[in-house]
Design a protein around this motif. Structure first.
Motif, mmCIF file in Angstrom:
data_model
loop_
_atom_site.group_PDB
_atom_site.id
_atom_site.type_symbol
_atom_site.label_atom_id
_atom_site.label_comp_id
_atom_site.label_asym_id
_atom_site.label_seq_id
_atom_site.Cartn_x
_atom_site.Cartn_y
_atom_site.Cartn_z
ATOM 1 N N PHE A 96 0.830 -1.204 0.000
ATOM 2 C CA PHE A 96 0.000 0.000 0.000
ATOM 3 C C PHE A 96 0.870 1.263 0.000
ATOM 4 C CE2 PHE A 96 -2.024 3.372 2.516
ATOM 5 C CZ PHE A 96 -3.147 3.600 1.740
ATOM 6 N N LEU A 97 1.913 1.258 0.836
ATOM 7 C CA LEU A 97 2.786 2.433 0.935
ATOM 8 C C LEU A 97 3.532 2.706 -0.359
ATOM 9 C CD1 LEU A 97 4.260 2.023 4.543
ATOM 10 C CD2 LEU A 97 2.640 3.751 3.761
ATOM 11 N N THR A 98 3.989 1.642 -1.019
ATOM 12 C CA THR A 98 4.772 1.847 -2.241
ATOM 13 C C THR A 98 3.902 2.215 -3.437
ATOM 14 O OG1 THR A 98 4.726 -0.538 -2.753
ATOM 15 C CG2 THR A 98 6.614 0.297 -1.492
ATOM 16 N N ARG A 99 2.599 2.235 -3.257
ATOM 17 C CA ARG A 99 1.717 2.734 -4.317
ATOM 18 C C ARG A 99 1.595 4.254 -4.279
ATOM 19 N NH1 ARG A 99 -3.324 -1.616 -4.311
ATOM 20 N NH2 ARG A 99 -2.139 -3.385 -5.133
ATOM 21 N N ILE A 100 2.063 4.855 -3.188
ATOM 22 C CA ILE A 100 2.088 6.310 -3.099
ATOM 23 C C ILE A 100 3.193 6.813 -4.024
ATOM 24 C CG2 ILE A 100 2.437 8.287 -1.558
ATOM 25 C CD1 ILE A 100 1.469 6.465 0.741
ATOM 26 N N PRO A 101 2.879 7.701 -4.965
ATOM 27 C CA PRO A 101 3.857 8.119 -5.988
ATOM 28 C C PRO A 101 5.207 8.568 -5.433
ATOM 29 C CG PRO A 101 1.683 8.948 -6.533
ATOM 30 C CD PRO A 101 1.564 8.316 -5.180
ATOM 31 N N LYS A 102 5.213 9.391 -4.398
ATOM 32 C CA LYS A 102 6.482 9.884 -3.851
ATOM 33 C C LYS A 102 7.320 8.764 -3.238
ATOM 34 C CE LYS A 102 5.148 14.675 -2.997
ATOM 35 N NZ LYS A 102 5.021 15.757 -1.985
ATOM 36 N N VAL A 103 6.636 7.823 -2.583
ATOM 37 C CA VAL A 103 7.353 6.688 -1.992
ATOM 38 C C VAL A 103 7.891 5.787 -3.090
ATOM 39 C CG1 VAL A 103 7.137 4.646 -0.517
ATOM 40 C CG2 VAL A 103 5.954 6.768 0.108
ATOM 41 N N ALA A 104 7.067 5.517 -4.099
ATOM 42 C CA ALA A 104 7.492 4.670 -5.214
ATOM 43 C C ALA A 104 8.669 5.274 -5.954
ATOM 44 C CB ALA A 104 6.319 4.452 -6.171
ATOM 45 N N ALA A 105 8.703 6.606 -6.082
ATOM 46 C CA ALA A 105 9.791 7.265 -6.793
ATOM 47 C C ALA A 105 11.124 7.095 -6.080
ATOM 48 C CB ALA A 105 9.471 8.744 -6.964
ATOM 49 N N HIS A 106 11.084 7.027 -4.751
ATOM 50 C CA HIS A 106 12.330 6.900 -3.979
ATOM 51 C C HIS A 106 12.735 5.456 -3.703
ATOM 52 C CE1 HIS A 106 11.557 11.179 -3.131
ATOM 53 N NE2 HIS A 106 12.849 11.250 -2.851
ATOM 54 N N PHE A 107 11.750 4.585 -3.494
ATOM 55 C CA PHE A 107 12.069 3.218 -3.061
ATOM 56 C C PHE A 107 11.592 2.142 -4.036
ATOM 57 C CE2 PHE A 107 11.474 5.826 0.768
ATOM 58 C CZ PHE A 107 12.716 5.675 1.368
ATOM 59 N N GLY A 108 10.837 2.527 -5.050
ATOM 60 C CA GLY A 108 10.288 1.535 -5.962
ATOM 61 C C GLY A 108 8.995 0.960 -5.417
ATOM 62 N N THR A 109 8.427 0.049 -6.163
ATOM 63 C CA THR A 109 7.164 -0.562 -5.744
ATOM 64 C C THR A 109 7.401 -1.950 -5.154
ATOM 65 O OG1 THR A 109 6.816 -1.465 -7.954
ATOM 66 C CG2 THR A 109 5.839 0.684 -7.469
ATOM 67 N N PHE A 110 6.432 -2.403 -4.387
ATOM 68 C CA PHE A 110 6.508 -3.719 -3.758
ATOM 69 C C PHE A 110 5.174 -4.418 -3.940
ATOM 70 C CE2 PHE A 110 5.578 -6.400 -0.046
ATOM 71 C CZ PHE A 110 6.640 -7.276 -0.090
ATOM 72 N N THR A 111 5.230 -5.664 -4.333
ATOM 73 C CA THR A 111 4.023 -6.471 -4.482
ATOM 74 C C THR A 111 4.033 -7.564 -3.423
ATOM 75 O OG1 THR A 111 3.966 -6.085 -6.867
ATOM 76 C CG2 THR A 111 2.673 -7.931 -6.027
ATOM 77 N N SER A 112 3.000 -7.599 -2.640
ATOM 78 C CA SER A 112 2.927 -8.581 -1.561
ATOM 79 C C SER A 112 2.877 -9.996 -2.138
ATOM 80 C CB SER A 112 1.677 -8.335 -0.712
ATOM 81 O OG SER A 112 1.511 -9.380 0.234
ATOM 82 N N PRO A 113 3.697 -10.897 -1.596
ATOM 83 C CA PRO A 113 3.657 -12.292 -2.055
ATOM 84 C C PRO A 113 2.423 -13.040 -1.564
ATOM 85 C CG PRO A 113 5.185 -12.081 -0.232
ATOM 86 C CD PRO A 113 4.722 -10.691 -0.558
ATOM 87 N N LEU A 114 1.694 -12.416 -0.620
ATOM 88 C CA LEU A 114 0.501 -13.049 -0.065
ATOM 89 C C LEU A 114 -0.737 -12.513 -0.769
ATOM 90 C CD1 LEU A 114 1.366 -12.814 3.730
ATOM 91 C CD2 LEU A 114 1.624 -14.794 2.246
ATOM 92 N N ALA A 115 -1.501 -13.427 -1.336
ATOM 93 C CA ALA A 115 -2.756 -13.042 -1.991
ATOM 94 C C ALA A 115 -3.872 -13.884 -1.377
ATOM 95 C CB ALA A 115 -2.664 -13.265 -3.489
ATOM 96 N N LEU A 116 -4.336 -13.452 -0.212
ATOM 97 C CA LEU A 116 -5.352 -14.220 0.503
ATOM 98 C C LEU A 116 -6.740 -13.916 -0.044
ATOM 99 C CD1 LEU A 116 -4.108 -13.687 4.173
ATOM 100 C CD2 LEU A 116 -3.570 -15.564 2.621
ATOM 101 N N PRO A 117 -7.599 -14.913 -0.092
ATOM 102 C CA PRO A 117 -8.984 -14.658 -0.544
ATOM 103 C C PRO A 117 -9.704 -13.727 0.413
ATOM 104 C CG PRO A 117 -8.758 -16.880 0.365
ATOM 105 C CD PRO A 117 -7.374 -16.324 0.257
ATOM 106 N N GLY A 118 -10.708 -13.044 -0.091
ATOM 107 C CA GLY A 118 -11.433 -12.069 0.716
ATOM 108 C C GLY A 118 -12.027 -12.647 1.980
ATOM 109 N N TRP A 119 -12.588 -13.861 1.901
ATOM 110 C CA TRP A 119 -13.217 -14.463 3.076
ATOM 111 C C TRP A 119 -12.199 -14.715 4.186
ATOM 112 C CZ3 TRP A 119 -11.552 -19.059 5.042
ATOM 113 C CH2 TRP A 119 -10.793 -19.885 4.183
ATOM 114 N N LEU A 120 -10.957 -15.081 3.781
ATOM 115 C CA LEU A 120 -9.932 -15.345 4.784
ATOM 116 C C LEU A 120 -9.453 -14.045 5.425
ATOM 117 C CD1 LEU A 120 -8.151 -17.305 6.276
ATOM 118 C CD2 LEU A 120 -6.551 -17.295 4.342
ATOM 119 N N ASN A 121 -9.308 -13.000 4.611
ATOM 120 C CA ASN A 121 -8.937 -11.694 5.166
ATOM 121 C C ASN A 121 -9.982 -11.223 6.182
ATOM 122 O OD1 ASN A 121 -6.445 -10.986 4.000
ATOM 123 N ND2 ASN A 121 -7.452 -10.507 2.060
ATOM 124 N N LEU A 122 -11.249 -11.419 5.841
ATOM 125 C CA LEU A 122 -12.329 -11.014 6.747
ATOM 126 C C LEU A 122 -12.302 -11.836 8.037
ATOM 127 C CD1 LEU A 122 -14.765 -9.125 7.014
ATOM 128 C CD2 LEU A 122 -16.164 -10.934 6.006
#
Length: 200
Positions: free
Chosen positions: A142-168
């Protein structure tokens, strides 16, 4: 925050319908009974009563001067996290939950069924740890999607992709675990980070 000049009225008896919203803790000190009330349905203030009569009101975190020391009160979104008498000598005494409150019922469970109580406590820790592990990569993404943060540190994609029901389910379990920790007045800096994340 130190107490204000305003004084609450006389202490009301606890109703069964208030068990999840009203916290009452008490202690005998210098010949008087001091009771701290936190009612989340009204505000996030602490009220101090002396022998049942209103004594002082303060915003959180609250500090109430009493003879020979002070009473410190603090809370989170999940309930009271600290309610201690701190003597001038440095000694600390935790106020006892009043009969009928959620904290008192949880303490009664611990006395009657210590193994069950320990199991609930361990389960709460495990839930919060799992939530913390899953929350950190999500927060970084979420933080690396902020343009200023992404410009300095790059983007990050979480390796965890949990289904919505599990997150809830994890969110719901995290809230219950946080409440369990508050009812037993347990606090840990790392786990507190997870409870703050779950409250967003």
């Amino acid at each position: 925050m130190t107490c204000e000049a305003e004084q609450p009225g006389r202490l009301r008896p606890l109703r069964r319908t208030e068990v999840l919203s009203r916290s009452l803790h008490t202690i005998e000190h210098t010949g008087s009974a001091y009771t701290v009330e936190v009612d989340t349905t009204r505000d996030w203030q602490a009220r101090l009563y002396r022998d049942g009569e209103g004594h002082a009101v303060a915003d959180m975190p609250a500090t109430f001067p009493v003879p020979g020391g002070k009473i410190e009160v603090d809370s989170s979104l999940y309930g009271v996290t600290r309610v201690h008498l701190v003597l001038d000598s440095g000694e600390e005494r935790r106020l006892a939950p009043v009969a009928g409150t959620a904290e008192h019922l949880r303490a009664a469970l611990a006395r009657r069924y210590p193994r069950v109580s320990r199991a609930i406590g361990v389960a709460a820790i495990l839930v919060l740890v799992v939530n913390l592990v899953t929350a950190v990569p999500t927060a970084l993404e979420f933080l690396t999607r902020i343009p200023k943060v992404a410009a300095h540190f790059g983007t990050f994609t979480s390796p965890l992709a949990l289904p919505g029901w599990l997150n809830l389910a994890l969110l719901f379990a995290g809230v219950l675990a946080a409440v369990e920790r508050v009812l037993t007045l347990r606090k840990n800096r790392v786990l507190d980070i997870e409870t703050m994340w779950a409250s967003l």
